[in-house]
Each structure stands twice: as C-alpha cells, then as structure tokens.
Write an enzyme that holds these catalytic residues in place. Sequence first.
Site: not given
Length: 355
Positions: A220, A245-247, A265
């Site tokens: 996350d 991190g950054d997805f 969603h």
Amino acid sequence: MWAEIKPLLRDRLFPGRVAATKERHSSSTALFQMATGYWVSQAIYVAAKLGIADLLKDGPQSCIALAAATGSDAPSLFRLMRALASVGVFSHVRRDSFALSRLAESLQTNTAASLRAMVITIGEIHYQACGNLLHSVQSGSPAFDNAFGASLFDYLRQNVDAADAFNQGMGNVASMLAYAVLTAYDFAGISSIVDVGGGQGTLLEKILQFNPEMRGTVFDTASTIERATQLGHNTWGRRCSYIAGDFFTSVPQGADAYFLCGVIHDWDDDRAITILGNCRRAMTKNSRLLLVDVIVPDAASASFSKLLDLNMLVMTGGRERTEPEFRTLLDASGYKLTKIVPTMAPQSVIVAAPN
C-alpha cells in the site's frame, strides 16, 4: 388540499402509525422514510462518535451519566438516545436510562463485529460527499473533490484522524469479509500472496491465520504502511511483510497470487487497467489474480451493489461493475476470467489467470 394533507399528517409522518396506513398511502410512506433516512444514519454516527455503546457495555446508564462522560448536553443527548431507541438502536429501559440493544453491540469498539469506525467515516467524509451527489450526476466527477478540495486519497494523506477512521472502518469490514472469502474460496496451492492495496493488513492476516504454510505481503502507500507499523498491525512476523509503493507504477513480483479486495471499484476503467496491468507484469505464468468485489446484476432488480455504485461515483469516481464489464476489463489487462465464486457477503471472488 386538506383531503391530501390530513392523511399525510395522520399516517405518513409518524412511523408508529405506519402499520395502520392504508394501501393507497403506502408508497408515499415508504418514499418519505427513504428520504429521511439520513436522520437515522446521522444519529447513529453521533452515538458512535461519542462512544456511547462502549459506555453501556457493563449495563444501563442514565443520560446524565452518559452526558458527563461524553461532554454532552444531557437533555439533547436524551433526545438522541430516545430517537435511536425508537428504531431499535439502544434500549430505553427506564425514564432516563438506556442500555445496549443487539444492534448497538456492533457500535462497541472492541467487538468481533464492530462497525464503529466504519459508521464514523460514513457519517463524516462519506456523508459530506454524498451531500454533493448532484455535482457528480451533473458533471460526472467525484463529489468528494468538490466538497473537500482534494481527492479522497490525497485528503486522507493530509488528515491523519480522517485516515485512521477510514482505515479502521475498512478494517472493520475486512475482518468480517475475510470469513466470507475463506469459507467460499480454497487457497490451497498458494504459498505466497500479495495483498495489493491491502491497507493495514487486516484481511491478509485472517487469510494467513487459516493458511499456516502461506507467506504474505501487504502492499500500500507509504503513509498507510507507516501508520500500520505505528499502530502495531504487523503481528505475523516473518510470514507477513509490509511494503510501501504505488500500484500505478509497479507491485512486488513473483507471488503465487495477487489479491485485490475492494480496490478496482475505486477507479475508472483506464486506471483500473493500469493497476491490473502492473499486477500482470509482476506475475509468473502460474500466478493467479483474485479480485474481491461486488458484481452488479444485469437484471432490473434491487441490489446493494447499485447503491454502492453511487457511493463510488461521489467518493472516487470509481464504479461497481457487471460480469461482462469485469470480463472486458480483464481482457484489456491481459487476463482470462476463469471463475467467479460467490460468498455469503455481497462480494464475490473473481479469479483470473494470465492470458
């Protein structure tokens, strides 16, 4: 007009008289109760915010005692409690005293089925965003941004208290949803799993608890992982790691399964495809994708998913999707949908493999 006003005053505005309402008035009664539903939801929020249920865990108390403990005005608190007792939230046991009801038990902080944090975040940021629903419907953009001057996740990064309530609320839901997922889906054969957008790790911890050979990673944002560490959420030692991190850029590589619960969603199709594509690039040929999301039925039937979809519109600009929409999304991201596993919760487990 008196012929119309008289039954409205007599039958429609007072819930205690609903049973006696004639059939020809029932539709107006139902509509009025729907329109005033926020009266109840905000009253529940205030009780949750004040911690009333926690104060009543050892037995009934007077409103004077409750007001002293919560820094409230005693007569006004009595009116709040009386209103909530009238709809089954709390029990009015004596003239000035109230007790827990079965519904109110879930407003306690430290219970297995606690919804207190979720009620608080719904009553604060969700409530204000929903009040701007008209903006979303007219513009197609998130009402949250219009109400708060920032996107939801930017706002949470800047406001620790709101972020804590939000993450704890997600944890409330995740803790209960975990059992629905675990009883419906067989995790056999998965030795490593990455919970993408896993928040503070509540759901993954439940999965690890019931799968002792599995190792997991909560992935996350840096602020979420830092807060989870501060609050001591990592209780699984070497079996569970927390990675920031950054997805939208990349996710940890090489796991047997990539688990996304209530993540897709949150986003429109383009950004959802970016997230799913990054998961696809991190996978091996034998990895699987597990999405836990609500599936909107095609039929014109009543469904919680259709109201949840409105909530996503105002909060993030995301959406709930039908099965064909999920298939299209997965195809565009390099997956083949292999099966959909319903659970006892509104969510299903959507299983996909690299295509």
